[in-house]
Write an enzyme that holds these catalytic residues in place. Sequence first.
Site, PDB file in Angstrom:
ATOM      1  N   ASP A 177       0.741  -1.267   0.000  1.00 46.53           N
ATOM      2  CA  ASP A 177       0.000   0.000   0.000  1.00 46.53           C
ATOM      3  C   ASP A 177       0.762   1.303   0.000  1.00 46.53           C
ATOM      4  O   ASP A 177       0.509   2.169  -0.808  1.00 46.53           O
ATOM      5  CB  ASP A 177      -0.919   0.104   1.220  1.00 46.53           C
ATOM      6  CG  ASP A 177      -1.171  -1.191   1.891  1.00 46.53           C
ATOM      7  OD1 ASP A 177      -0.206  -1.919   2.085  1.00 46.53           O
ATOM      8  OD2 ASP A 177      -2.327  -1.457   2.206  1.00 46.53           O
ATOM      9  N   GLU A 415       4.307  -7.017  12.742  1.00 50.62           N
ATOM     10  CA  GLU A 415       3.953  -6.957  11.313  1.00 50.62           C
ATOM     11  C   GLU A 415       5.203  -6.685  10.474  1.00 50.62           C
ATOM     12  O   GLU A 415       5.384  -7.260   9.416  1.00 50.62           O
ATOM     13  CB  GLU A 415       2.918  -5.850  11.129  1.00 50.62           C
ATOM     14  CG  GLU A 415       2.333  -5.751   9.744  1.00 50.62           C
ATOM     15  CD  GLU A 415       1.303  -4.619   9.659  1.00 50.62           C
ATOM     16  OE1 GLU A 415       1.112  -3.885  10.652  1.00 50.62           O
ATOM     17  OE2 GLU A 415       0.708  -4.468   8.572  1.00 50.62           O
TER      18      GLU A 415
END
Length: 450
Positions: A177, A415
């Site tokens: 993204d 993450e």
Amino acid sequence: MNVTADTRAMLRDRAAAVLHGNDAGSWTKASPVQYPHQWSWDSAFSAIGWAHLDVRRAMTELEQLFAAQWATGMVPHLVFRAGGHPYFPGPEWWDTSVSPAAPAPPVKTTGICQPPVHALALQRIWQLTPQARQPEIRARIQALYPRMVNWHRYLATHRDPEASGLVTTYHPWEGTDNSPRWDRALERITVAKPGPYTRLDTSEVSDPSQRPTNWAYDRFLWLVEQLRKYRYDDTQIYREYPFLIKDVFFSAILVAANAALLDLADVAGATDDDREQLTRWLDRGRAGLASRFDTRSGLCVDYDVRAGEDIRLRTFAGFAPLFARTADTGQRAAQLRLLDSEDFCGHPRLRWRLLPSTSPAEPAFDPRKYWRGPVWPVINWLLWQSLSLLGYSARADEICSDSLSQTAADGEFGEYFEPFTGEQLGSPQQSWTAAVTLDWLAADHGGEAS
Ligand code: 2M8
């Protein structure tokens, strides 16, 4: 730092606990709070992790995801699941009921997709299937395989009407993204006024500045509105939609995934037609990537279809030839040199010699911001797998042991990681980080029983 036997046992238990903690029965949350639904490529990586714990559960993960496949063959980037933590943008924003190709209710999905790592997961599951379970798992692979071929067909046709061998992506959410790869294409969208919205993602992480800006979010959401306006119809999108990128990373994963499906062809009882098509897509993908290789920089270059411009940035995606396991020895040598140069893993400030999402030498580099610098374990897993298969086992082993050291440093499964300090960032208890850790631990031991 060498990871000791005790640390490995600790990592294995904790990684398994993360997957169990995120297990919703037949699918795995990408993470418990920030990503409480079934994301497509996260789910495929989770299946790789599950394969070390329970191969049946691993198959179920993929089967559940493919149950939400669109009539076009697209596997959606996200399958919305009931209950769980609130998430924005939810199914109302996507409203995929406008498309005749979307799955029928009650299945709810988004209208875009993510890199096709699923065949790599299926291959790993089969490799890890113990003999006693082979008849059952083989039958399940045979049932799923045609759906995977359809998924690849969608990417090779709807997403590549030019038959260039390169997949066209429609949205930054189709993988990475906030990567600077999309900056110029997003800047060209001067008026982006999506309907009113409230972000939830920035309140779920400890430091919201790691997340994309509101400027970027306006564009992300406005792009979804445009896709919805075109009823997610690929032909219309191709004609009118403003964001079309030939994504070399996505294309490289499709090459590797086509090779994985060909490898499974006998197990799956693939038809001659399927074998021929997979071979054609594989060859075309390799040729497409070769056409995007820049000999001067040694990197593969994305292409902005709408602007007719190359996207020349030093990011992990430039290593597409390695991710696609190119047979071109000259390209391999150039890429391996570059990989360990100061622009990437050889940068003197890196804590571990792992591939950062964006080169520290790139002006857009930011060591804490989403896809603009941090290290993503799954990207390093893909690189590790490619280097192993290409026979660069010493370099592959280093990636494996550095990745284990990185996770072991505080024993959590973040993450992504700050490349200079190794600090864990983003959402905690991320399923795919736990999953690839399980795979690395097993590889380090030379395989383990399921
Ligand atoms: C990130 O994407 C989501 C939207 O899909 C987000 O930023 O909110 C990306 O890293 C994506 O590649 C990943 O699949 C997802 C879940 O881990 O998070």
